[in-house]
Write a protein that holds these residues in place. Structure first.
Motif, PDB file in Angstrom:
ATOM      1  N   MET A 145       0.820  -1.210   0.000  1.00 19.04           N
ATOM      2  CA  MET A 145       0.000   0.000   0.000  1.00 19.04           C
ATOM      3  C   MET A 145       0.858   1.266   0.000  1.00 19.04           C
ATOM      4  SD  MET A 145      -1.621   0.377   3.811  1.00 19.04           S
ATOM      5  CE  MET A 145      -0.685   1.103   5.160  1.00 19.04           C
ATOM      6  N   ASN A 146       2.121   1.146   0.473  1.00 17.99           N
ATOM      7  CA  ASN A 146       2.994   2.313   0.451  1.00 17.99           C
ATOM      8  C   ASN A 146       3.436   2.686  -0.963  1.00 17.99           C
ATOM      9  OD1 ASN A 146       3.168   2.721   3.338  1.00 17.99           O
ATOM     10  ND2 ASN A 146       4.323   0.825   3.405  1.00 17.99           N
ATOM     11  N   GLU A 147       3.316   1.750  -1.914  1.00 19.91           N
ATOM     12  CA  GLU A 147       3.693   2.002  -3.294  1.00 19.91           C
ATOM     13  C   GLU A 147       2.465   2.040  -4.213  1.00 19.91           C
ATOM     14  OE1 GLU A 147       6.266  -1.195  -4.230  1.00 19.91           O
ATOM     15  OE2 GLU A 147       7.855  -0.599  -2.857  1.00 19.91           O
ATOM     16  N   HIS A 148       1.279   2.034  -3.608  1.00 19.39           N
ATOM     17  CA  HIS A 148       0.062   1.813  -4.385  1.00 19.39           C
ATOM     18  C   HIS A 148      -0.151   2.839  -5.499  1.00 19.39           C
ATOM     19  CE1 HIS A 148      -4.015   0.593  -5.281  1.00 19.39           C
ATOM     20  NE2 HIS A 148      -4.411   1.828  -5.120  1.00 19.39           N
ATOM     21  N   ASP A 149       0.001   4.115  -5.191  1.00 14.81           N
ATOM     22  CA  ASP A 149      -0.284   5.145  -6.191  1.00 14.81           C
ATOM     23  C   ASP A 149       0.595   4.979  -7.425  1.00 14.81           C
ATOM     24  OD1 ASP A 149      -2.180   6.188  -4.539  1.00 14.81           O
ATOM     25  OD2 ASP A 149      -0.919   7.795  -3.748  1.00 14.81           O
ATOM     26  N   HIS A 150       1.891   4.784  -7.213  1.00 16.67           N
ATOM     27  CA  HIS A 150       2.799   4.601  -8.347  1.00 16.67           C
ATOM     28  C   HIS A 150       2.463   3.317  -9.106  1.00 16.67           C
ATOM     29  CE1 HIS A 150       5.247   7.990  -7.329  1.00 16.67           C
ATOM     30  NE2 HIS A 150       5.561   7.510  -6.140  1.00 16.67           N
ATOM     31  N   TYR A 151       2.204   2.260  -8.351  1.00 13.86           N
ATOM     32  CA  TYR A 151       1.944   0.960  -8.976  1.00 13.86           C
ATOM     33  C   TYR A 151       0.687   1.013  -9.843  1.00 13.86           C
ATOM     34  CZ  TYR A 151       1.982  -4.083  -9.549  1.00 13.86           C
ATOM     35  OH  TYR A 151       2.043  -5.342 -10.095  1.00 13.86           O
ATOM     36  N   MET A 152      -0.395   1.596  -9.305  1.00 15.57           N
ATOM     37  CA  MET A 152      -1.644   1.618 -10.061  1.00 15.57           C
ATOM     38  C   MET A 152      -1.542   2.542 -11.271  1.00 15.57           C
ATOM     39  SD  MET A 152      -3.257  -0.720  -8.752  1.00 15.57           S
ATOM     40  CE  MET A 152      -4.364  -0.558 -10.151  1.00 15.57           C
ATOM     41  N   ALA A 153      -0.797   3.631 -11.148  1.00 10.24           N
ATOM     42  CA  ALA A 153      -0.604   4.508 -12.302  1.00 10.24           C
ATOM     43  C   ALA A 153       0.137   3.760 -13.404  1.00 10.24           C
ATOM     44  CB  ALA A 153       0.176   5.758 -11.889  1.00 10.24           C
ATOM     45  N   ASP A 154       1.152   2.989 -13.032  1.00  9.12           N
ATOM     46  CA  ASP A 154       1.895   2.205 -14.014  1.00  9.12           C
ATOM     47  C   ASP A 154       1.035   1.082 -14.589  1.00  9.12           C
ATOM     48  OD1 ASP A 154       4.131   3.758 -13.698  1.00  9.12           O
ATOM     49  OD2 ASP A 154       5.139   2.384 -12.318  1.00  9.12           O
ATOM     50  N   PHE A 155       0.247   0.436 -13.708  1.00  6.38           N
ATOM     51  CA  PHE A 155      -0.640  -0.649 -14.148  1.00  6.38           C
ATOM     52  C   PHE A 155      -1.633  -0.146 -15.195  1.00  6.38           C
ATOM     53  CE2 PHE A 155      -4.487  -3.235 -13.708  1.00  6.38           C
ATOM     54  CZ  PHE A 155      -3.975  -4.522 -13.786  1.00  6.38           C
ATOM     55  N   GLU A 156      -2.242   0.989 -14.935  1.00  6.36           N
ATOM     56  CA  GLU A 156      -3.223   1.544 -15.871  1.00  6.36           C
ATOM     57  C   GLU A 156      -2.556   1.999 -17.166  1.00  6.36           C
ATOM     58  OE1 GLU A 156      -5.377   4.491 -13.709  1.00  6.36           O
ATOM     59  OE2 GLU A 156      -6.432   3.004 -12.479  1.00  6.36           O
ATOM     60  N   ARG A 157      -1.316   2.448 -17.063  1.00  5.09           N
ATOM     61  CA  ARG A 157      -0.579   2.839 -18.268  1.00  5.09           C
ATOM     62  C   ARG A 157      -0.335   1.625 -19.163  1.00  5.09           C
ATOM     63  NH1 ARG A 157       5.688   4.767 -18.011  1.00  5.09           N
ATOM     64  NH2 ARG A 157       6.175   4.622 -20.240  1.00  5.09           N
ATOM     65  N   ILE A 158      -0.010   0.482 -18.563  1.00  2.56           N
ATOM     66  CA  ILE A 158       0.238  -0.739 -19.335  1.00  2.56           C
ATOM     67  C   ILE A 158      -1.024  -1.177 -20.074  1.00  2.56           C
ATOM     68  CG2 ILE A 158       0.813  -3.195 -19.155  1.00  2.56           C
ATOM     69  CD1 ILE A 158       2.529  -2.419 -16.675  1.00  2.56           C
ATOM     70  N   PHE A 159      -2.182  -1.101 -19.408  1.00  7.51           N
ATOM     71  CA  PHE A 159      -3.421  -1.610 -20.000  1.00  7.51           C
ATOM     72  C   PHE A 159      -4.206  -0.545 -20.765  1.00  7.51           C
ATOM     73  CE2 PHE A 159      -2.479  -5.015 -17.094  1.00  7.51           C
ATOM     74  CZ  PHE A 159      -2.949  -6.135 -17.753  1.00  7.51           C
ATOM     75  N   ASP A 160      -3.697   0.660 -20.796  1.00  2.97           N
ATOM     76  CA  ASP A 160      -4.378   1.718 -21.531  1.00  2.97           C
ATOM     77  C   ASP A 160      -4.476   1.352 -23.014  1.00  2.97           C
ATOM     78  OD1 ASP A 160      -5.563   4.298 -21.894  1.00  2.97           O
ATOM     79  OD2 ASP A 160      -3.665   4.980 -22.754  1.00  2.97           O
ATOM     80  N   GLY A 161      -5.698   1.444 -23.557  1.00  2.00           N
ATOM     81  CA  GLY A 161      -5.908   1.137 -24.966  1.00  2.00           C
ATOM     82  C   GLY A 161      -6.236  -0.314 -25.247  1.00  2.00           C
ATOM     83  N   LEU A 162      -6.071  -1.198 -24.251  1.00  2.00           N
ATOM     84  CA  LEU A 162      -6.401  -2.614 -24.442  1.00  2.00           C
ATOM     85  C   LEU A 162      -7.862  -2.858 -24.079  1.00  2.00           C
ATOM     86  CD1 LEU A 162      -3.218  -4.332 -22.927  1.00  2.00           C
ATOM     87  CD2 LEU A 162      -3.644  -3.619 -25.293  1.00  2.00           C
ATOM     88  N   ASP A 163      -8.483  -3.782 -24.777  1.00  2.00           N
ATOM     89  CA  ASP A 163      -9.902  -4.066 -24.535  1.00  2.00           C
ATOM     90  C   ASP A 163     -10.116  -4.994 -23.344  1.00  2.00           C
ATOM     91  OD1 ASP A 163     -10.842  -2.513 -26.654  1.00  2.00           O
ATOM     92  OD2 ASP A 163     -10.527  -4.133 -28.098  1.00  2.00           O
TER      93      ASP A 163
END
Length: 391
Positions: A145-163
């Motif tokens: 949870m201490n890294e959550h914001d960075h992790y989720m931003a990166d996670f969403e960047r990876i899946f951006d544009g995928l169905d």
């Protein structure tokens, strides 16, 4: 010779303690002509030896026994084992406190708590200031949870544009739909994501499909697709939590949940959602299961960390039956469904560099793809078509 006050100063003990030790016979004094007690160098050495034994965790009585006779090795071994256990517990406490202060990873703690008390885990995350969407994703990904914001931003960047955020196919969804004895006219799609299954269900049932997710961006993508396919009259979008569904009892002919039940815990989800299904209505749900009783150790280790509730088909069916459902049909998700998810994801991550990410999100996704590529014979998603028991 030492007076009692001098001896007490040298060994860091009180006068009363020395008098008690003398009463036990651990040291002995000689009375001088003036009546003062005097202690020898032997007494000083005896006391220092006693203190060393006590530092090893021995009681005063056990120290006395060691001074009087040969060392009891079994006693020392027992004390050593107890001390090692105490050290391990204190190290665990220290690691947790460090993690909660952001000085170490909390991932292991999240995984353990999610396995033992998922409801309390979610409630605690909400109290830490995470919103419901963030808390569920933390539970789902079992990340720090201490890294959550960075992790989720990166996670969403990876899946951006995928169905797709997970494996699936139109053929598998329609096979599950065709396995229902009747076509549902009022259906709830939980964790609909970007809505590929929602669109199929609306098109082939011609009923009302309520598409529920807690991700507003995914729902916005689905809203565009609903309008494009002229399905506004039969799809209702709702941004809400799967853990607290805002519906009356017996609201739906069927509940649909492809790959989303494990976010709550498979058993918890089935138990929670049952009340929203009409008597003898249906639940269609998919979940990761083991296809073998002896999976490859590397695959087993990976999923023990990422989905410890994962079990065999036989065990999952037994659990389903105990929760007030009967299994009408069950089948594994096709390899085509996996490729629908993995092929676009491989192409996307091939364009990305680890150096451009502030968290381990990209590395974790690559590790997961590697496990899928090598061990999909050992596990996969299983569709379950269930009917709610009348009792």
């Amino acid at each position: 010779m030492y007076r009692i006050s001098e001896l007490a100063l040298k060994v860091g003990l009180s006068r009363s303690t020395l008098l008690y030790y003398e009463k036990l016979g651990l040291i002995s004094s000689r009375r001088q002509a003036n009546g003062y007690r005097a202690y020898s160098e032997h007494d000083l050495q005896q006391l220092k030896l006693l203190q060393q034994l006590q530092a090893g965790g021995l009681t005063l009585k056990e120290c006395q026994a060691c001074l009087d006779t040969r060392i009891d090795r079994s006693l020392l071994l027992e004390r050593l084992q107890a001390l090692e256990q105490e050290i391990a517990e204190k190290q665990q406490s220290r690691d947790l406190l460090a993690a909660m202060l952001g000085k170490a990873s909390m991932r292991g703690w999240h995984q353990a708590l999610e396995s033992q008390a998922p409801g309390a885990h979610l409630a605690w995350l909400l109290k830490q200031g995470f919103n419901e969407k963030q808390a569920l994703r933390l539970k789902w990904l079992s990340r720090d949870m201490n890294e959550h914001d960075h992790y989720m931003a990166d996670f969403e960047r990876i899946f951006d544009g995928l169905d797709r955020l997970g494996p699936g196919s139109a053929e598998d969804t329609l096979e599950a739909l065709s396995a229902l004895p009747v076509v549902p006219q009022n259906l709830l799609d939980i964790g609909c994501g970007r809505g590929l299954s929602t669109l199929l269900l609306a098109t082939h049932t011609q009923g009302l499909v309520t598409a529920l997710d807690n991700d507003e961006y995914s729902l916005a993508r689905l809203r565009e697709a609903v309008t494009t396919n002229a399905l506004d009259h039969c799809v209702r979008l709702l941004c809400a939590s799967m853990t607290e569904l805002p519906f009356e009892r017996s609201s739906f002919d069927a509940v649909w949940a492809e790959g989303s039940a494990y976010i709550m815990g498979f058993g918890n989800a089935l138990k929670s959602w049952r009340r929203f299904i009409k008597p003898e209505g249906f639940l269609v749900v998919s979940d990761l299961i083991w296809f073998t009783d002896q999976p490859h150790p590397e695959a087993s280790s990976f999923w023990q960390k990422n989905y410890p509730d994962m079990t065999t088909l036989e065990s999952r069916v037994s659990g389903i039956n105990s929760l007030g459902y009967q299994v009408l049909h069950s089948f594994p998700l096709s390899l085509h469904a996996w490729e629908n998810y993995l092929a676009p994801l491989r192409e996307k991550i091939a364009e990305l560099s680890v150096e451009g990410f502030s968290s381990k999100a990209l590395t974790d996704i690559k590790d997961e793809i590697d496990i899928h590529d090598r061990f999909l014979d050992d596990y996969g998603y299983q569709f379950f078509i269930l009917q709610k028991n009348s009792a």
